[in-house]
Design an enzyme around this catalytic site. Structure first.
Site, short mmCIF file in Angstrom:
data_model
loop_
_atom_site.label_atom_id
_atom_site.label_comp_id
_atom_site.label_asym_id
_atom_site.label_seq_id
_atom_site.Cartn_x
_atom_site.Cartn_y
_atom_site.Cartn_z
N CYS A 91 0.21 22.29 45.04
CA CYS A 91 -1.20 22.02 45.31
C CYS A 91 -1.36 21.16 46.57
O CYS A 91 -2.43 21.13 47.16
CB CYS A 91 -1.89 21.38 44.10
SG CYS A 91 -1.11 19.90 43.49
N HIS A 92 -0.29 20.50 47.00
CA HIS A 92 -0.36 19.71 48.23
C HIS A 92 -0.53 20.61 49.46
O HIS A 92 -0.94 20.14 50.51
CB HIS A 92 0.88 18.82 48.39
CG HIS A 92 2.16 19.57 48.51
ND1 HIS A 92 2.84 20.05 47.40
CD2 HIS A 92 2.90 19.93 49.60
CE1 HIS A 92 3.94 20.67 47.81
NE2 HIS A 92 3.99 20.62 49.14
#
Length: 162
Positions: free
Chosen positions: A127-128
């Site tokens: 998700c980064h």
């Protein structure tokens, strides 16, 4: 009730708490703990040891993909979003809109962002790597500074950029 096991990994950007069953990793989350509380011991499940070792390889720049078993805990929509996140290549980024399009629901941008924020498998479900459509960094449960560090780390370790 399945027994849960915990292990701490001290990363360059803070302590990470890894939680697993005997068969699969359930969460990998940044923790505000500064000393290792959950250490490796004889009863530590193999899957937890493997996750620990693969995270270590990732932070050393030697690993781009993860192969240990993990288990999503969320709604079907969240699981679909998280699966789509795994398609964002190492050292690359995508937007919430890109993910919404990928899952076949172009109008679900906010819902994608919400699901992204509930991801419990940091780094492994990347998700980064999700940024705003304008190219700016947007929310990250571990803190924007960690998101920026992770993206820089991947870019500097990516063999294509060397």
């Amino acid at each position: 009730m399945t027994k849960k096991y915990k292990l701490n990994y001290k990363s360059p950007i803070g302590m990470i708490e890894i939680v697993s069953s005997h068969e699969a990793i359930n969460s990998i989350l940044f923790s505000e703990v500064y000393n290792k509380v959950n250490l490796l011991h004889a009863e530590t499940p193999l899957v937890l040891k493997e996750c620990y070792n693969q995270l270590d390889e990732y932070f050393k720049g030697d690993r781009h993909d993860f192969t240990f078993p993990y288990q999503f805990e969320g709604t079907e929509f969240q699981k679909t979003v998280w699966e789509a996140l795994t398609e964002i290549p190492y050292a690359k980024t995508g937007s919430y809109k890109d993910i919404a399009v990928t899952i076949g629901n172009e109008k679900a941008i906010r819902a994608v962002g919400n699901a992204n924020g509930k991801n419990k498998l940091s780094i492994v479900i990347p998700c980064h790597r999700v940024i705003g459509s304008n190219g700016k960094l947007t929310g990250y449960a571990g803190g924007l500074w960690r998101k920026e560090w992770l993206l820089q780390h991947e870019r500097s370790c990516n063999k294509e950029h060397k």
